[in-house]
Design a protein around this motif. Sequence first.
Motif, short mmCIF file in Angstrom:
data_model
loop_
_atom_site.label_atom_id
_atom_site.label_comp_id
_atom_site.label_asym_id
_atom_site.label_seq_id
_atom_site.Cartn_x
_atom_site.Cartn_y
_atom_site.Cartn_z
N ASN A 167 21.41 -24.33 27.67
CA ASN A 167 21.26 -23.42 28.79
C ASN A 167 19.83 -23.37 29.30
OD1 ASN A 167 21.19 -20.48 30.09
ND2 ASN A 167 23.30 -21.22 30.05
N ALA A 187 18.79 -15.18 30.30
CA ALA A 187 18.73 -16.63 30.45
C ALA A 187 17.46 -16.98 31.23
CB ALA A 187 19.97 -17.15 31.15
N LEU A 188 17.05 -18.24 31.17
CA LEU A 188 15.75 -18.63 31.74
C LEU A 188 15.61 -18.28 33.21
CD1 LEU A 188 13.02 -20.09 31.45
CD2 LEU A 188 14.21 -22.23 31.96
N ASP A 189 16.65 -18.49 34.01
CA ASP A 189 16.54 -18.21 35.44
C ASP A 189 16.17 -16.75 35.69
OD1 ASP A 189 19.06 -17.71 34.39
OD2 ASP A 189 20.14 -18.12 36.24
N ALA A 232 16.58 -14.65 41.27
CA ALA A 232 17.77 -14.94 40.46
C ALA A 232 18.27 -13.68 39.78
CB ALA A 232 17.47 -16.03 39.43
N ALA A 291 21.27 -15.12 18.78
CA ALA A 291 20.04 -14.98 19.57
C ALA A 291 20.07 -13.72 20.44
CB ALA A 291 19.85 -16.22 20.46
N LEU A 293 14.53 -15.46 25.25
CA LEU A 293 15.49 -16.31 25.96
C LEU A 293 16.78 -16.49 25.18
CD1 LEU A 293 13.36 -19.24 27.43
CD2 LEU A 293 14.26 -17.24 28.62
N CYS A 294 17.87 -16.42 25.92
CA CYS A 294 19.20 -16.65 25.36
C CYS A 294 19.99 -17.46 26.39
CB CYS A 294 19.89 -15.33 25.08
SG CYS A 294 19.08 -14.38 23.77
N ALA A 295 21.26 -17.71 26.08
CA ALA A 295 22.10 -18.43 27.04
C ALA A 295 22.75 -17.47 28.03
CB ALA A 295 23.16 -19.24 26.30
N PHE A 326 12.92 -27.59 25.96
CA PHE A 326 12.32 -26.89 27.09
C PHE A 326 10.93 -27.47 27.38
CE2 PHE A 326 10.88 -22.36 28.55
CZ PHE A 326 10.92 -22.76 29.86
N THR A 355 15.69 -25.43 21.12
CA THR A 355 15.57 -24.87 22.46
C THR A 355 14.14 -25.03 22.97
OG1 THR A 355 17.28 -23.25 21.94
CG2 THR A 355 15.89 -22.79 23.84
N ILE A 379 12.42 -15.85 34.73
CA ILE A 379 11.27 -16.33 35.51
C ILE A 379 11.40 -16.10 37.01
CG2 ILE A 379 10.60 -18.09 33.84
CD1 ILE A 379 12.04 -20.15 35.71
N MET A 426 26.71 -14.75 19.41
CA MET A 426 25.45 -15.44 19.69
C MET A 426 24.32 -14.66 19.03
SD MET A 426 25.70 -16.43 23.72
CE MET A 426 27.05 -17.41 24.39
N THR A 481 19.84 -24.19 23.60
CA THR A 481 19.10 -25.39 24.00
C THR A 481 19.63 -25.91 25.33
OG1 THR A 481 18.78 -25.98 21.67
CG2 THR A 481 18.45 -27.73 23.29
#
Lengths: 300, 300
Positions: free
Chosen positions: B250, A215-217, A224, A189, A177-179, A252, A248, A220, A187, B248
């Motif tokens: 995001n 990114a998380l969206d 998205a 990450a 996961l990253c932004a 989360f 993070t 999962i 960045m 964190t």
Amino acid sequence: MIHSLESLRTAVKGQGPKKLAVAVAQDAEVLLAVDGARKLGLATAILIGDEALIRQIAQEHEIPMDCYEIIHETDKVQACRTAVKLVRDGRADVVMKGIIDTSVILKAVLDKEIGLRESPVLSHVALFEVPGFDRLFLITDAAMNIAPDLEAKKHIIRNAVKVAHSMGNETPVVTCLCAVEKVNPKMAATLDAAALAEANRAGEIQGCIVNGPLALDNAISTEAAKHKGITDPYAGHADVLMVPNIETGNVFYKSLVFMAGAKNAGVIVGAKAPVVLTSRADSDETKLNSIALALMIASR
Amino acid sequence: MIHSLESLRTAVKGQGPKKLAVAVAQDAEVLLAVDGARKLGLATAILIGDEALIRQIAQEHEIPMDCYEIIHETDKVQACRTAVKLVRDGRADVVMKGIIDTSVILKAVLDKEIGLRESPVLSHVALFEVPGFDRLFLITDAAMNIAPDLEAKKHIIRNAVKVAHSMGNETPVVTCLCAVEKVNPKMAATLDAAALAEANRAGEIQGCIVNGPLALDNAISTEAAKHKGITDPYAGHADVLMVPNIETGNVFYKSLVFMAGAKNAGVIVGAKAPVVLTSRADSDETKLNSIALALMIASR
């Protein structure tokens, strides 16, 4: 494959009786969690600690002591070492923390002589059942490694992959996961995420698919990811969500528990046997789930 | 005080008509969002961009162009500068990004000659309505500042506090989120959190209460804070959640949208007027909420 925390508990029950080694067990919350696991048929336990205190607490809370073996040990460091030794000698399957600092029990776990050292990195793995999702998510590391470097992240992934395997997921998708979705040298990450995916393709991290940065969206939700035009076929299919740092992961984790109504379990992995560290803030159900997850990992 | 996104929209409507300056407006999604805001009575807009293209898109989507002023400008950089100038000259209240890179519009916003420079740091503020909570949360910065240092965090807090004030919260509680509640020199976020709380007590950050380090549960839940034995009277009462880094923020933001069923709005603040940057991934409702939030901030 395990798709819910209920099916996890059922699967553990079906494997027959297992045994917890509880270090410094003289604590009501811990004894109640252990007895909850016993009542569910998940495991019995060897309680290591101050026998008089353990019996007194058990009586106060109507916990039947004839179901348990007690090893009297008032020295807390020694109680931890004894619990670890019981697991190393095959007399118990899982180490469980009682009323003792985490650092003390982990020191015993990592002891070169009597310990359970395996991976160079111990890490925390949380298992989450989130309303609206038909699969479980493993989140790592939300509680132990503060700002892991690239090499530590490789071990953290390997540790989590073993957990996924123990639950019947033979090729989990591990998303770093990253932004953002693009590598950005500003960045760190994203650089690590790309390097971890590459290490997976090169065979250095096996038994899984590693992807990212995402990114998380887009980790999962396939919808998205499609909407964003992401071509990675594993985008949206994450089983393991690897966070870049403890902030993070922790935010989360807490957002899922306190804002998304998620249910969860958590264990420390990377040693030859998992370590259960329930916290006072955990609900009774979470404590039981954590014990079940540890037993599932121990049976692999 | 605004307690829901619906009441935010209602309050903005009650303030009378406002005006958006839309830079590079030739984009269907952007024009539909702008027209949604017009239909709700939130604002009208001056559309800066390629007039022929704007009119063509409007016709295709049945957007009535007689409600809008169009300034024809095919040069995208110039369109951004024109939008910013309109706000600086008081002809519009809010800058809204059309189909142009964020960096280009922010360059115009920060231009020393025609721009809207105010705070030394621009930051992103997200407003969240989370099911089960009776107040809104501001999260900052989930989208713009990657790894802000202590000084940048002070500005990020000041920017967010102005947003809270614009919504009628005169003394918002700003919690500096960390993974733990105790200062740990190995966790830079905890050192910054303590320093920010101290800067608040010393009067360097005003108009709010800054606390932390706190983990998310103890920031938003008085029950969790009580259970953990935390004595800070503002623990559990956070209005503004300041994250230590973009990952964190995001992941938190996305977990609320995709896993907690939360509704949200987002704007860039720190300039003399807010900047709306809706993204394709935003729902129609989120785009409207973001416009409403920007208009509310602009009316302070």
